[in-house]
Design an enzyme around this catalytic site. Sequence first.
Site, mmCIF file in Angstrom:
data_model
loop_
_atom_site.group_PDB
_atom_site.id
_atom_site.type_symbol
_atom_site.label_atom_id
_atom_site.label_comp_id
_atom_site.label_asym_id
_atom_site.label_seq_id
_atom_site.Cartn_x
_atom_site.Cartn_y
_atom_site.Cartn_z
ATOM 1 N N CYS A 171 0.756 -1.204 -0.111
ATOM 2 C CA CYS A 171 0.054 0.071 -0.014
ATOM 3 C C CYS A 171 0.838 1.174 0.108
ATOM 4 O O CYS A 171 0.227 2.403 0.043
ATOM 5 C CB CYS A 171 -0.912 0.055 1.090
ATOM 6 S SG CYS A 171 -2.236 -1.526 1.348
ATOM 7 N N HIS A 197 -2.065 8.084 6.571
ATOM 8 C CA HIS A 197 -2.386 6.783 5.916
ATOM 9 C C HIS A 197 -3.773 6.197 6.217
ATOM 10 O O HIS A 197 -4.379 5.346 5.336
ATOM 11 C CB HIS A 197 -1.202 5.626 6.029
ATOM 12 C CG HIS A 197 -1.205 4.278 5.686
ATOM 13 N ND1 HIS A 197 -1.401 4.259 4.045
ATOM 14 C CD2 HIS A 197 -1.427 3.249 6.073
ATOM 15 C CE1 HIS A 197 -1.625 2.664 3.727
ATOM 16 N NE2 HIS A 197 -1.550 2.094 5.043
ATOM 17 N N LYS A 243 -9.217 8.359 3.277
ATOM 18 C CA LYS A 243 -9.772 7.023 3.188
ATOM 19 C C LYS A 243 -11.274 7.074 3.897
ATOM 20 O O LYS A 243 -11.651 5.955 3.625
ATOM 21 C CB LYS A 243 -8.958 6.018 3.726
ATOM 22 C CG LYS A 243 -7.504 5.974 2.965
ATOM 23 C CD LYS A 243 -6.797 4.756 3.793
ATOM 24 C CE LYS A 243 -5.234 4.692 2.968
ATOM 25 N NZ LYS A 243 -4.496 5.732 2.947
ATOM 26 N N HIS A 262 -9.850 2.370 1.614
ATOM 27 C CA HIS A 262 -8.422 2.222 0.857
ATOM 28 C C HIS A 262 -8.147 1.585 -0.260
ATOM 29 O O HIS A 262 -8.490 0.704 -0.720
ATOM 30 C CB HIS A 262 -7.960 1.041 1.828
ATOM 31 C CG HIS A 262 -6.480 0.953 2.195
ATOM 32 N ND1 HIS A 262 -5.453 1.926 1.335
ATOM 33 C CD2 HIS A 262 -5.531 0.174 2.695
ATOM 34 C CE1 HIS A 262 -4.371 1.630 1.448
ATOM 35 N NE2 HIS A 262 -4.327 0.726 2.376
#
Length: 407
Positions: free
Chosen positions: A163, A301, A331, A336
């Site tokens: 990712c 993230h 997100k 995601h």
Amino acid sequence: MERRVVITGMGIWSCLGTTLDEVRQSLYDGKSGIIFSQERVDAGFRSPFCADVPKADLKPYVNRNFRQFMPEEAQYAYMATRDALASARLEQDYIDQHEVGIIYGNDSVAEATMRALDKFRQFGSTAACGSGAIFQSMNSTVTMNLACLFHLKGINLTASAACASGSQSIGLGYLLIKNGLQDCVVCGGAQEANMYGVASFDGIQSFALREDNNASKASRPFDRDRNGLVPGGGAATLIIEDYESAVRRGAPILAEIVGWGFSGNGDHISTPNVAGPARSLELCLQQSGVNIKEIGYVNAHATSTKIGDSREAQAIAQIFGDYRVPVTSTKSQTGHEMWMAGASEIIYTMLMMKNDFIAGNVNFENPDDETACVNVIPETIEAHFDTFLSNSFGFGGTNSTLIVKNL
């Protein structure tokens, strides 16, 4: 002498929209791109939620013979790259006369591989796989397809880093340009949005659940009641260039990449720690020469998982100390986007920076004991900032952090 690296073009294919204007408006409005998928429930998924990524129609642009080489994510990447090249005013004549490179993030091609092997097993012949199967099923499918379609003659490389793939692609392109090895690189990340690419994630209970099946509430980074991520997909492309080269060709200079930090956790394959992400942030800050109080926003993230969000919150708090920098995770709206996320989140944040707002961390209602240490912004606010930091972390403990400055 090290060269300056600037962003001159952007293109995106996202559950929030397929143009920069659509995506900007969705971010500002706090619109969710997440849906309830009965198809996934019927197929045996534990979680019914996913991002709603529109299909791409390449028929007006790519002939049928070439389309057979392109799996879903390569199609998204083509559309995003087409728009990014146009926004950077990179015409084909220029590309043909210069060594424009491509580094793109991608870390799986599940559906194309599965379908080819199903045909092989069904008919008992490798010929049944089809002539395009090998080009669709390789991890490098995006870069090989785009390099051929757009006649890119510089570096041709796939960043396969879970990712963090999209972010790593930008970081690698940044290093090549900074050190004079390339003048212009097409960077980005792509993720297939079908159910097959993420079935194993659902199998290890990584995905969000809700008793009320309210899809828009499922992704809730940093919130006390988060219980898993929501899978997304699409593609995002940035054109990055040497500043002097961009000036010479009259390119629109949007922002400057001033730092890239990276690290490995050297620990558990799926459970993150605090030290690894903190080193990535610290290296990025040191390398950029930016004071932490110059950073007006952090795009986290944070994927809406219990451990991942808490460890990142602690890493941000450790590095930023008493400075309560605004933090959100986009997100919360997109789910995601995995291999795409590190690139798309740079574009999302660029759109915020250029339009003086910070998109709220949707569904953030209550912190827990570990996420309370960061300044999460729950709703969209009007805010001017000229420098931002973006985090991307992945399985295997791969971490990437970018700092971008407005121009």
